[in-house]
Design an enzyme around this catalytic site. Structure first.
Site, PDB file in Angstrom:
ATOM      1  N   GLU A 126       0.740  -1.288  -0.193  1.00 20.06           N
ATOM      2  CA  GLU A 126      -0.019  -0.068  -0.079  1.00 20.06           C
ATOM      3  C   GLU A 126       0.798   1.260  -0.188  1.00 20.06           C
ATOM      4  OE1 GLU A 126      -2.055  -3.374   1.825  1.00 20.06           O
ATOM      5  OE2 GLU A 126      -0.312  -2.464   2.155  1.00 20.06           O
ATOM      6  N   ARG A 155       7.745 -12.396   0.662  1.00 21.02           N
ATOM      7  CA  ARG A 155       7.288 -11.391   1.030  1.00 21.02           C
ATOM      8  C   ARG A 155       7.598 -10.804   2.408  1.00 21.02           C
ATOM      9  NH1 ARG A 155       4.278  -7.097  -1.076  1.00 21.02           N
ATOM     10  NH2 ARG A 155       2.437  -6.491   0.093  1.00 21.02           N
ATOM     11  N   MET A 180      15.415  -5.110   1.177  1.00 21.25           N
ATOM     12  CA  MET A 180      14.301  -4.470   1.256  1.00 21.25           C
ATOM     13  C   MET A 180      14.281  -3.186   0.324  1.00 21.25           C
ATOM     14  SD  MET A 180      12.540  -5.982   3.494  1.00 21.25           S
ATOM     15  CE  MET A 180      10.977  -4.878   3.627  1.00 21.25           C
ATOM     16  N   GLY A 181      13.279  -2.913  -0.400  1.00 22.99           N
ATOM     17  CA  GLY A 181      13.062  -1.797  -1.287  1.00 22.99           C
ATOM     18  C   GLY A 181      13.567  -2.284  -2.806  1.00 22.99           C
ATOM     19  N   GLU A 182      13.958  -3.363  -3.216  1.00 29.93           N
ATOM     20  CA  GLU A 182      14.596  -3.912  -4.536  1.00 29.93           C
ATOM     21  C   GLU A 182      13.713  -4.628  -5.158  1.00 29.93           C
ATOM     22  OE1 GLU A 182      19.435  -3.471  -4.408  1.00 29.93           O
ATOM     23  OE2 GLU A 182      18.527  -5.412  -3.690  1.00 29.93           O
ATOM     24  N   ASN A 202       1.057  -7.556  -6.336  1.00 31.20           N
ATOM     25  CA  ASN A 202       1.274  -6.584  -7.335  1.00 31.20           C
ATOM     26  C   ASN A 202       1.651  -7.299  -8.726  1.00 31.20           C
ATOM     27  OD1 ASN A 202       0.996  -4.405  -9.068  1.00 31.20           O
ATOM     28  ND2 ASN A 202       2.067  -3.209  -7.770  1.00 31.20           N
ATOM     29  N   LEU A 221       1.135  -5.727 -11.534  1.00 32.35           N
ATOM     30  CA  LEU A 221       1.502  -4.562 -12.394  1.00 32.35           C
ATOM     31  C   LEU A 221       2.677  -4.027 -12.611  1.00 32.35           C
ATOM     32  CD1 LEU A 221      -1.798  -2.972 -11.642  1.00 32.35           C
ATOM     33  CD2 LEU A 221      -1.347  -4.318 -13.569  1.00 32.35           C
ATOM     34  N   GLU A 222       3.573  -4.266 -11.616  1.00 33.87           N
ATOM     35  CA  GLU A 222       5.292  -3.838 -11.553  1.00 33.87           C
ATOM     36  C   GLU A 222       5.795  -4.397 -12.787  1.00 33.87           C
ATOM     37  OE1 GLU A 222       6.420  -3.596  -7.577  1.00 33.87           O
ATOM     38  OE2 GLU A 222       5.555  -1.664  -7.328  1.00 33.87           O
TER      39      GLU A 222
END
Length: 425
Positions: free
Chosen positions: A60, A271, A310-312, A336, A338-339
């Site tokens: 989110e 995840r 994280m964040g990659e 998701n 769509l990425e």
């Protein structure tokens, strides 16, 4: 009366909630930190014309990022407060926005905690991302004349049935929402069936279609992919946002793939970070495994790269030839898709994709997404794609077309938000 009963029960189970935090902290220490914030105890900076954006966790927060940036552009004098419920969400807020927003954990939905929180940040407007609805939070916002927007709203058939069973509690809560900006008409109809007034609902599409990939990220991904694929000689598979119970299925499928494509590389990204070590053990038991966090070189002998940073996720998607979207071989509703679609990649998902039902439908309609239900099917689809570059390119082109054709939801959402801000002056 219903909300008072709900509050009483919430107070009674608070010790159990704290016990759960302690248990989660034993695996992910960040859950044991900043607990006071969850009860509305924190020091806020000086805030003006505050817009509060609430996003539960990582997904989110990433979806909210373009919205927050546009709000900052359109309302430069307003303070933006972004709340999350999880430490991983908190980390994403800090990485995406730095000090340009004020971040704090959202309060538990207890009357005292919510009232303390509202007193400290004094928001003009609350924007809730997707489905995080709490009766006391919405009640006290309404009592303080703070409009509440449910943005990028989705409501699965299962969730709608749950709200219906609790209509004695959720009916008043839904009627206190100022606006529900739904992802599609099916979601909107489910909110209307629960009693939301017609004029409180709009359909915008999903803002996740408005994903943009930075040129620097594209360049970095291209460089890594060139290294890891041995200049295009190796097929790179990715399993994104996997859940407990999926990893074994994916690794079983990968073992079957290696019988035909012996030099393939699998990138697997769990995840939840507390599962990184567990999944590393599963991978190392059968494959030559490298952990991304340890900065070891991915060489020709590496069979599995564990994405334990994280964040990659978006970066690692750009390094793949085929992406399997996790949370879909277990009953979690998927993540998701769509990425990777924005990277023009062919997609595979399991049968549980209700969190992205509309996106899944559109992608399947354009022959950009394949569905599987077990390791054998997953291996078959990977091999089918792996052995046909034209098929991969065709599916990837179709996936990107679906993303491009459905952009614009963010603009429609901002129109609704700005109309409410204008109405309150």
């Amino acid at each position: 009366m219903a909300r008072y009963l709900y509050s009483l029960v919430f107070y009674l189970i608070t010790p159990l909630i704290l016990l759960r935090l302690w248990y989660r902290a034993s695996k992910a220490p960040a859950y044991g930190q900043r607990i006071a914030e969850r009860f509305g105890f924190f020091t806020a900076p000086k805030l003006t014309d505050t817009i509060w954006v609430h996003s539960v966790s990582v997904g989110e927060t990433i979806a909210a990022a373009p919205l927050v940036k546009r709000l900052q552009q359109q309302h430069p004098h307003a303070s933006i407060v972004v709340t999350t419920m999880t430490p991983t969400g908190s980390d994403r807020v800090k990485a995406l926005f730095g000090d340009s927003v004020f971040h704090v954990y959202a309060p538990y939905d207890l009357p005292g905690a919510v009232q303390r929180f509202l007193k400290r940040i004094q928001p003009k407007l609350l924007v809730i991302m997707e489905t995080e609805l709490w009766p006391n939070t919405i009640h006290y916002c309404r009592q303080s004349s703070i409009p509440v927007v449910l943005a990028n709203a989705r409501l699965s058939e299962k969730s709608a049935a749950g709200y219906q069973r609790l209509s004695w509690l959720t009916g008043a809560m839904l009627n206190n929402l100022s606006k529900v900006v739904a992802q599609n008409q099916t979601d909107a109809d489910r909110f209307l069936a629960l009693g939301l007034p017609d004029d409180h609902v709009e359909v915008s599409g999903s803002i996740k279609f408005d994903v943009e990939i930075d040129n620097r990220l594209i360049a970095k991904a291209a460089s890594l992919k060139d290294q890891w694929s041995q200049q295009g000689q190796r097929l790179i598979l990715m399993a994104a946002s996997t859940h407990q119970g999926e990893d074994e299925i994916i690794l079983d499928a990968f073992k079957q793939v290696l019988n035909t494509l012996s030099d393939a590389l699998l990138i697997i990204v769990p995840r939840h970070p507390e599962r990184f070590d567990q999944v590393a053990g599963l991978c190392a038991g059968s494959f030559s495994t490298t952990r991304r966090s340890q900065s070891h070189t991915v060489d020709a002998q590496t069979q599995v790269l564990l994405g334990d940073t994280m964040g990659e996720l978006l970066l690692l998607c750009g390094c793949a030839d085929i992406v399997f979207v996790g949370g879909s071989l277990v009953d979690s509703g998927g993540h998701n898709m769509l990425e990777p679609a924005a990277w023009s990649l062919p997609l595979i998902t399991g049968d549980s994709d209700f969190n992205f039902a509309e996106a899944s439908r559109l992608l399947q309609q354009r022959s950009a997404l394949l569905r599987v239900s077990d390791a054998r099917m997953l291996a078959e689809k990977i091999l089918m794609l792996g052995e046909s570059e034209p098929l991969r390119q065709s599916m990837g082109t179709n996936a990107r077309a679906v993303v491009d054709e459905n952009r614009g939801a963010l603009d429609r959402l901002l129109l609704a938000i700005n109309a409410l801000l204008k109405s309150i002056g």
